[in-house]
Design a protein around this motif. Structure first.
Motif, PDB file in Angstrom:
ATOM      1  N   TYR A 119       0.885  -1.119  -0.119  1.00  0.00           N
ATOM      2  CA  TYR A 119       0.000  -0.065   0.012  1.00  0.00           C
ATOM      3  C   TYR A 119       0.897   1.130   0.119  1.00  0.00           C
ATOM      4  CZ  TYR A 119      -3.798  -3.391   1.201  1.00  0.00           C
ATOM      5  OH  TYR A 119      -4.462  -4.262   1.181  1.00  0.00           O
ATOM      6  N   PHE A 120       0.681   2.169  -0.925  1.00  0.00           N
ATOM      7  CA  PHE A 120       1.514   3.544  -1.296  1.00  0.00           C
ATOM      8  C   PHE A 120       0.530   4.729  -1.053  1.00  0.00           C
ATOM      9  CE2 PHE A 120       4.201   0.278  -3.310  1.00  0.00           C
ATOM     10  CZ  PHE A 120       5.413   0.757  -2.676  1.00  0.00           C
ATOM     11  N   SER A 121      -0.530   4.627  -0.884  1.00  0.00           N
ATOM     12  CA  SER A 121      -1.610   5.760  -1.197  1.00  0.00           C
ATOM     13  C   SER A 121      -1.157   6.825   0.038  1.00  0.00           C
ATOM     14  CB  SER A 121      -2.877   5.492  -1.143  1.00  0.00           C
ATOM     15  OG  SER A 121      -3.102   4.799   0.143  1.00  0.00           O
ATOM     16  N   GLY A 122      -1.221   8.174  -0.381  1.00  0.00           N
ATOM     17  CA  GLY A 122      -1.020   8.845   0.587  1.00  0.00           C
ATOM     18  C   GLY A 122       0.752   9.640   0.684  1.00  0.00           C
ATOM     19  N   ASN A 123       1.292   8.914  -0.069  1.00  0.00           N
ATOM     20  CA  ASN A 123       2.891   9.380  -0.242  1.00  0.00           C
ATOM     21  C   ASN A 123       2.670  10.586  -1.013  1.00  0.00           C
ATOM     22  OD1 ASN A 123       4.835   7.848   1.412  1.00  0.00           O
ATOM     23  ND2 ASN A 123       3.425   6.320   0.523  1.00  0.00           N
ATOM     24  N   ILE A 124       4.053  11.145  -1.383  1.00  0.00           N
ATOM     25  CA  ILE A 124       4.019  12.372  -2.105  1.00  0.00           C
ATOM     26  C   ILE A 124       3.657  11.878  -3.488  1.00  0.00           C
ATOM     27  CG2 ILE A 124       5.713  14.128  -2.920  1.00  0.00           C
ATOM     28  CD1 ILE A 124       7.122  14.108  -0.261  1.00  0.00           C
ATOM     29  N   ASN A 125       4.106  10.719  -4.021  1.00  0.00           N
ATOM     30  CA  ASN A 125       3.976  10.410  -5.371  1.00  0.00           C
ATOM     31  C   ASN A 125       3.353   8.886  -5.356  1.00  0.00           C
ATOM     32  OD1 ASN A 125       3.793   9.733  -8.020  1.00  0.00           O
ATOM     33  ND2 ASN A 125       5.626  10.684  -8.696  1.00  0.00           N
ATOM     34  N   SER A 126       2.181   8.543  -4.899  1.00  0.00           N
ATOM     35  CA  SER A 126       1.901   7.382  -4.618  1.00  0.00           C
ATOM     36  C   SER A 126       1.840   6.489  -5.900  1.00  0.00           C
ATOM     37  CB  SER A 126       0.557   7.271  -3.816  1.00  0.00           C
ATOM     38  OG  SER A 126      -0.321   8.041  -4.557  1.00  0.00           O
ATOM     39  N   VAL A 127       1.633   7.304  -6.924  1.00  0.00           N
ATOM     40  CA  VAL A 127       1.263   6.593  -8.338  1.00  0.00           C
ATOM     41  C   VAL A 127       2.582   5.965  -8.823  1.00  0.00           C
ATOM     42  CG1 VAL A 127       0.936   6.893 -10.711  1.00  0.00           C
ATOM     43  CG2 VAL A 127      -0.530   8.131  -9.101  1.00  0.00           C
ATOM     44  N   THR A 128       3.840   6.645  -8.664  1.00  0.00           N
ATOM     45  CA  THR A 128       4.938   5.868  -8.629  1.00  0.00           C
ATOM     46  C   THR A 128       5.354   4.671  -7.947  1.00  0.00           C
ATOM     47  OG1 THR A 128       5.899   8.098  -9.219  1.00  0.00           O
ATOM     48  CG2 THR A 128       7.462   6.300  -8.885  1.00  0.00           C
ATOM     49  N   GLY A 129       4.806   4.755  -6.837  1.00  0.00           N
ATOM     50  CA  GLY A 129       4.954   3.389  -5.795  1.00  0.00           C
ATOM     51  C   GLY A 129       4.250   2.257  -6.544  1.00  0.00           C
ATOM     52  N   THR A 130       3.347   2.346  -7.293  1.00  0.00           N
ATOM     53  CA  THR A 130       2.285   1.394  -7.941  1.00  0.00           C
ATOM     54  C   THR A 130       3.486   0.540  -8.682  1.00  0.00           C
ATOM     55  OG1 THR A 130       1.455   2.588  -9.728  1.00  0.00           O
ATOM     56  CG2 THR A 130       0.268   2.415  -7.637  1.00  0.00           C
ATOM     57  N   ASN A 131       4.465   1.205  -9.220  1.00  0.00           N
ATOM     58  CA  ASN A 131       5.270   0.509 -10.069  1.00  0.00           C
ATOM     59  C   ASN A 131       6.003  -0.622  -9.325  1.00  0.00           C
ATOM     60  OD1 ASN A 131       4.850   2.336 -12.005  1.00  0.00           O
ATOM     61  ND2 ASN A 131       6.581   3.481 -11.722  1.00  0.00           N
ATOM     62  N   LEU A 132       6.147  -0.464  -8.059  1.00  0.00           N
ATOM     63  CA  LEU A 132       6.872  -1.852  -7.405  1.00  0.00           C
ATOM     64  C   LEU A 132       6.032  -2.758  -7.227  1.00  0.00           C
ATOM     65  CD1 LEU A 132       8.323   0.068  -4.012  1.00  0.00           C
ATOM     66  CD2 LEU A 132       9.263  -0.117  -6.337  1.00  0.00           C
ATOM     67  N   GLU A 133       4.790  -2.636  -7.114  1.00  0.00           N
ATOM     68  CA  GLU A 133       3.598  -3.764  -7.213  1.00  0.00           C
ATOM     69  C   GLU A 133       3.920  -4.389  -8.381  1.00  0.00           C
ATOM     70  OE1 GLU A 133      -0.298  -2.939  -5.524  1.00  0.00           O
ATOM     71  OE2 GLU A 133       0.472  -0.862  -4.821  1.00  0.00           O
ATOM     72  N   THR A 134       4.089  -3.790  -9.528  1.00  0.00           N
ATOM     73  CA  THR A 134       4.168  -4.500 -10.961  1.00  0.00           C
ATOM     74  C   THR A 134       5.376  -5.058 -10.898  1.00  0.00           C
ATOM     75  OG1 THR A 134       2.922  -2.653 -11.936  1.00  0.00           O
ATOM     76  CG2 THR A 134       4.324  -3.993 -13.301  1.00  0.00           C
ATOM     77  N   ILE A 135       6.523  -4.798 -10.266  1.00  0.00           N
ATOM     78  CA  ILE A 135       7.726  -5.583 -10.420  1.00  0.00           C
ATOM     79  C   ILE A 135       7.685  -6.802  -9.381  1.00  0.00           C
ATOM     80  CG2 ILE A 135      10.209  -5.327  -9.587  1.00  0.00           C
ATOM     81  CD1 ILE A 135      10.023  -2.299 -10.231  1.00  0.00           C
ATOM     82  N   LEU A 136       7.156  -6.546  -8.262  1.00  0.00           N
ATOM     83  CA  LEU A 136       6.897  -7.631  -7.469  1.00  0.00           C
ATOM     84  C   LEU A 136       5.995  -8.728  -7.779  1.00  0.00           C
ATOM     85  CD1 LEU A 136       7.183  -5.420  -4.194  1.00  0.00           C
ATOM     86  CD2 LEU A 136       8.906  -7.255  -4.902  1.00  0.00           C
TER      87      LEU A 136
END
Length: 245
Positions: A228-245
């Protein structure tokens, strides 16, 4: 037990036994469930109780008691859940080794700056709750081998780069609502993880680069792991990690 916060303060041996049977926290919630209680040599000095105690039960709450150190808790046979939330701990120190039967240790809402227990924690511990303390760094210790849930969000440490390995059976890692700027473990996290909660921190696009490098090196999880990345400065970029994992 503290009369300033507890709606049923302990004043003598009889009220102590009653508190062990169905003690209340300052919210009026029953917390303790002990039976077969044996008390001798009972002495109460201020808010301190000294006695010989043997009892059978699973739940003990010492929440809201202005504790700064955990003294001897007696021979509590079968103890599984120990609630020490909302006290005044700045470090967690226990005078004695905690029972091997313990499964849950709750320390949220204290003032813990460092978490480095003097005595090893029981390996059977499944849940540790350190939410809402003052941890400046992620703890470096030998974690209980049986640990499954680690709740350590709402703390001010800015980097998650644990020096040691986390238990191989860990399924839930809560780092929510803290001050994290860097999430870049130096070694793979347990493949057993099913949830990594990183929402509402200070992760930026720049810090995601180190996170993605970790993610690319992380072995496959044994089951679906949700991050879960929501609420960070750029949470959209964080969803890339989910794709990688």
């Amino acid at each position: 037990l503290d009369g300033s916060t507890n709606p049923r303060p302990v004043t003598n041996q009889a009220t102590f036994i009653q508190w062990l049977t169905d003690g209340f926290d300052n919210g009026g919630n029953a917390q303790n469930n002990f039976t077969n209680i044996s008390v001798s040599n009972f002495i109460k000095t201020g808010d301190r109780i000294q006695c010989n105690l043997t009892a059978t039960g699973t739940d003990l709450s010492l929440a809201y008691n202005n504790l700064t150190i955990l003294g001897k808790i007696g021979n509590l046979i079968g103890l599984q859940n120990l609630d020490l939330s909302n006290n005044l701990f700045t470090n967690f120190e226990s005078v004695e080794v905690l029972p091997s039967t313990l499964r849950s240790l709750t320390l949220n809402g204290n003032q813990i700056i460092t978490f480095s227990p003097f005595n090893p924690l029981p390996n059977g511990l499944q849940t540790i709750n350190l939410v809402g303390n003052n941890l400046n760094t992620f703890p470096s210790l030998t974690w209980p081998t049986g640990l499954q849930n680690l709740y350590i969000g709402q703390n001010p440490f800015v980097s998650f780069q644990p020096n040691g390995t986390l238990p191989s059976g860990l399924t839930w890692l809560d780092l929510e609502s803290g001050s994290l700027q860097v999430f870049a473990p130096l070694s793979p996290l347990p493949a057993s993880l099913q949830t990594i909660a990183l929402g509402n921190n200070d992760l930026t696009t720049l810090s995601y680069g180190a996170s993605e490098a970790w993610a690319n090196a992380q072995p496959s999880f044994t089951s679906l792991c949700t991050i879960y990345f929501s609420g960070n400065i750029n949470s959209v970029t964080g969803t890339n990690l989910e794709t990688i994992l």
